[in-house]
Design a protein around this motif. Structure first.
Motif, short mmCIF file in Angstrom:
data_model
loop_
_atom_site.label_atom_id
_atom_site.label_comp_id
_atom_site.label_asym_id
_atom_site.label_seq_id
_atom_site.Cartn_x
_atom_site.Cartn_y
_atom_site.Cartn_z
N LEU A 105 33.10 8.32 53.49
CA LEU A 105 32.29 9.10 52.55
C LEU A 105 31.23 8.23 51.88
O LEU A 105 30.11 8.67 51.62
CB LEU A 105 33.20 9.74 51.49
CG LEU A 105 34.09 10.88 51.99
CD1 LEU A 105 35.18 11.20 50.96
CD2 LEU A 105 33.27 12.13 52.29
N LEU A 106 31.57 6.98 51.62
CA LEU A 106 30.60 6.05 51.04
C LEU A 106 29.47 5.74 52.04
O LEU A 106 28.33 5.52 51.64
CB LEU A 106 31.29 4.75 50.61
CG LEU A 106 32.01 4.83 49.27
CD1 LEU A 106 33.00 3.68 49.12
CD2 LEU A 106 31.02 4.82 48.11
N MET A 107 29.79 5.75 53.32
CA MET A 107 28.74 5.58 54.32
C MET A 107 27.75 6.75 54.25
O MET A 107 26.53 6.56 54.33
CB MET A 107 29.36 5.49 55.72
CG MET A 107 30.12 4.21 55.99
SD MET A 107 30.83 4.21 57.66
CE MET A 107 31.72 2.65 57.64
N GLN A 108 28.29 7.95 54.09
CA GLN A 108 27.41 9.11 53.90
C GLN A 108 26.55 8.96 52.66
O GLN A 108 25.36 9.23 52.66
CB GLN A 108 28.25 10.39 53.77
CG GLN A 108 28.59 11.08 55.06
CD GLN A 108 29.04 12.49 54.80
OE1 GLN A 108 28.23 13.38 54.58
NE2 GLN A 108 30.34 12.70 54.81
N MET B 182 21.31 14.46 63.02
CA MET B 182 20.26 15.47 63.09
C MET B 182 19.91 16.01 61.70
O MET B 182 18.74 16.26 61.38
CB MET B 182 20.69 16.63 64.00
CG MET B 182 20.79 16.25 65.47
SD MET B 182 19.22 15.60 66.12
CE MET B 182 18.15 17.02 65.88
N GLU B 183 20.93 16.19 60.86
CA GLU B 183 20.68 16.67 59.50
C GLU B 183 19.81 15.67 58.73
O GLU B 183 18.86 16.05 58.03
CB GLU B 183 22.01 16.87 58.77
CG GLU B 183 21.85 17.33 57.32
CD GLU B 183 23.17 17.41 56.58
OE1 GLU B 183 23.14 17.55 55.34
OE2 GLU B 183 24.23 17.34 57.24
N LEU B 184 20.13 14.39 58.88
CA LEU B 184 19.35 13.35 58.20
C LEU B 184 17.91 13.33 58.71
O LEU B 184 16.96 13.19 57.93
CB LEU B 184 19.99 11.99 58.42
CG LEU B 184 21.37 11.77 57.78
CD1 LEU B 184 21.94 10.43 58.25
CD2 LEU B 184 21.28 11.79 56.27
N ASP C 206 27.62 1.41 59.69
CA ASP C 206 27.06 2.58 59.07
C ASP C 206 25.85 3.11 59.82
O ASP C 206 25.23 4.07 59.41
CB ASP C 206 26.67 2.29 57.60
CG ASP C 206 25.84 1.04 57.45
OD1 ASP C 206 25.56 0.39 58.45
OD2 ASP C 206 25.46 0.74 56.30
N SER C 207 25.46 2.48 60.94
CA SER C 207 24.37 3.00 61.75
C SER C 207 24.88 3.88 62.88
O SER C 207 24.12 4.47 63.62
CB SER C 207 23.54 1.85 62.34
OG SER C 207 24.32 1.10 63.25
N VAL C 208 26.22 3.96 63.04
CA VAL C 208 26.82 4.79 64.08
C VAL C 208 27.37 6.04 63.41
O VAL C 208 28.36 6.00 62.72
CB VAL C 208 27.93 4.01 64.81
CG1 VAL C 208 28.53 4.87 65.91
CG2 VAL C 208 27.40 2.71 65.36
N VAL C 209 26.69 7.17 63.63
CA VAL C 209 27.07 8.39 62.95
C VAL C 209 27.20 9.52 63.95
O VAL C 209 26.69 9.44 65.07
CB VAL C 209 26.03 8.77 61.86
CG1 VAL C 209 25.97 7.72 60.78
CG2 VAL C 209 24.66 8.97 62.48
N GLU C 210 27.89 10.56 63.55
CA GLU C 210 28.05 11.72 64.42
C GLU C 210 26.70 12.41 64.62
O GLU C 210 25.87 12.45 63.71
CB GLU C 210 29.06 12.69 63.80
CG GLU C 210 29.56 13.73 64.79
CD GLU C 210 30.67 14.58 64.19
OE1 GLU C 210 30.45 15.08 63.09
OE2 GLU C 210 31.72 14.74 64.83
N MET D 185 31.16 18.51 57.08
CA MET D 185 31.54 17.32 56.28
C MET D 185 31.90 16.19 57.23
O MET D 185 32.47 16.38 58.29
CB MET D 185 32.71 17.69 55.38
CG MET D 185 33.13 16.56 54.48
SD MET D 185 31.78 16.00 53.41
CE MET D 185 31.49 17.50 52.49
N PHE D 186 31.58 15.03 56.79
CA PHE D 186 31.76 13.82 57.61
C PHE D 186 33.23 13.47 57.65
O PHE D 186 33.77 12.93 56.70
CB PHE D 186 30.93 12.70 56.96
CG PHE D 186 30.73 11.51 57.83
CD1 PHE D 186 30.21 11.64 59.11
CD2 PHE D 186 31.03 10.25 57.34
CE1 PHE D 186 30.00 10.53 59.87
CE2 PHE D 186 30.81 9.16 58.11
CZ PHE D 186 30.31 9.30 59.37
N HIS D 187 33.94 13.83 58.74
CA HIS D 187 35.38 13.70 58.81
C HIS D 187 35.78 12.26 59.06
O HIS D 187 35.01 11.46 59.57
CB HIS D 187 35.90 14.61 59.90
CG HIS D 187 37.38 14.81 59.83
ND1 HIS D 187 38.27 14.04 60.53
CD2 HIS D 187 38.10 15.68 59.12
CE1 HIS D 187 39.49 14.46 60.26
NE2 HIS D 187 39.42 15.44 59.42
N ALA D 188 37.04 11.95 58.73
CA ALA D 188 37.52 10.57 58.79
C ALA D 188 37.53 10.00 60.20
O ALA D 188 37.58 8.81 60.40
CB ALA D 188 38.94 10.49 58.20
#
Length: 271
Positions: free
Chosen positions: A249-252, A198-200, A189-193, A1-4
């Motif tokens: 979460l909205l970014m996800q 990789m999942e995307l 929102d273009s900077v993600v873990e 899960m995309f943590h804070a």
């Protein structure tokens, strides 16, 4: 899960850019009137009196954001007959029945008379929208004064904008954050873990390689399930006043909503 705390610079910015969903313009922040106290988050009765906690005001059966509501008690008068307007917003004067101009600062939730909650009743929202458009549509004012025609066009356009914003969870959530003073900055929102990136990438690759409607539908169902889960998590975060968590979460949700649109486009290719 995309943590804070997981918004770190990705090792693959080029990959992030290729996965970047079409941007949704963040809705302009609007401040509620005092009456939005009656359209708050539903909350079970705890028997507590009003308390302020983390920018949220909790009261018996209700919780609403103190930052999204105005304390102004200014009353407006009808531009035509000068009588006091009793409701906010007032689309028509009760005395002379003249259409009124849009009231600056009224929230979309108040305009469409729906609860200030992320999981609002979209059926009720649609019903209210159709009711308002039937009465406010410019065609109804073709024989009226120029001023009334202008007010009709402005009111009808505002109601349409409010409806489109609140109809879908993503734009609704972004708007609620705007009301709370939180803005999604350009490019964040273009900077993600990396593991989420990789999942995307895997989902997008699977979608591109799908050869049958069944394969595409499977991806669509999985994506829909993730969006349902995110909706529940965002609703819970907003209820608890965890606005930064709701933002992430909205970014996800933005990414998964983009995949959902790609699924629809892919399915149309099979028709």
């Amino acid at each position: 899960m995309f943590h804070a705390n997981c918004l770190r610079v990705s090792s693959s910015l080029r990959a992030a850019r290729c996965l970047m969903p079409n941007r949704l313009p963040a809705p302009k922040a609007v401040t509620c009137s005092q009456h939005c106290m009656s359209t708050c988050f539903n909350k079970k009765d705890t028997g507590q009196r009003d308390t302020n906690f983390g920018g949220l005001v909790f009261c018996t059966n209700k919780v609403f954001s103190s930052r999204s509501c105005s304390t102004s008690e200014a009353k407006l008068n009808c531009w035509n007959c000068k009588q006091l307007l009793d409701r906010t917003p007032s689309f028509f004067c009760d005395s002379c029945k003249a259409i009124q101009p849009p009231e600056e600062g009224t929230s979309y939730f108040k305009i469409l008379d729906c609860d200030y909650t992320f999981t609002l009743d979209t059926q009720k929202l649609q019903t209210r929208y159709l009711q308002l458009q039937r009465t406010l549509h410019p065609d109804n004012f073709s024989q009226k004064s120029v001023k009334e025609q202008e007010y009709s066009e402005s009111q009808s356009a505002l109601v349409s904008k409010a409806y489109k914003t609140l109809l879908k969870p993503l734009s609704r959530g972004l708007y609620m954050l705007e009301l709370e003073g939180i803005h999604l900055k350009e490019g964040t929102d273009s900077v993600v873990e990396s593991h989420f990136l990789m999942e995307l990438m895997e989902i997008n690759e699977a979608l591109e390689e799908a050869q049958t409607p069944e394969e595409v539908n499977k991806i669509g169902q999985d994506t829909k399930g993730k969006l349902v889960d995110l909706t529940e998590l965002i609703d819970a975060a907003l209820h608890k006043g965890k606005l930064d968590a709701a933002k992430e979460l909205l970014m996800q949700m933005k990414y998964y909503a983009n995949i959902e649109e790609k699924v629809k486009a892919k399915l149309s290719d099979f028709m």
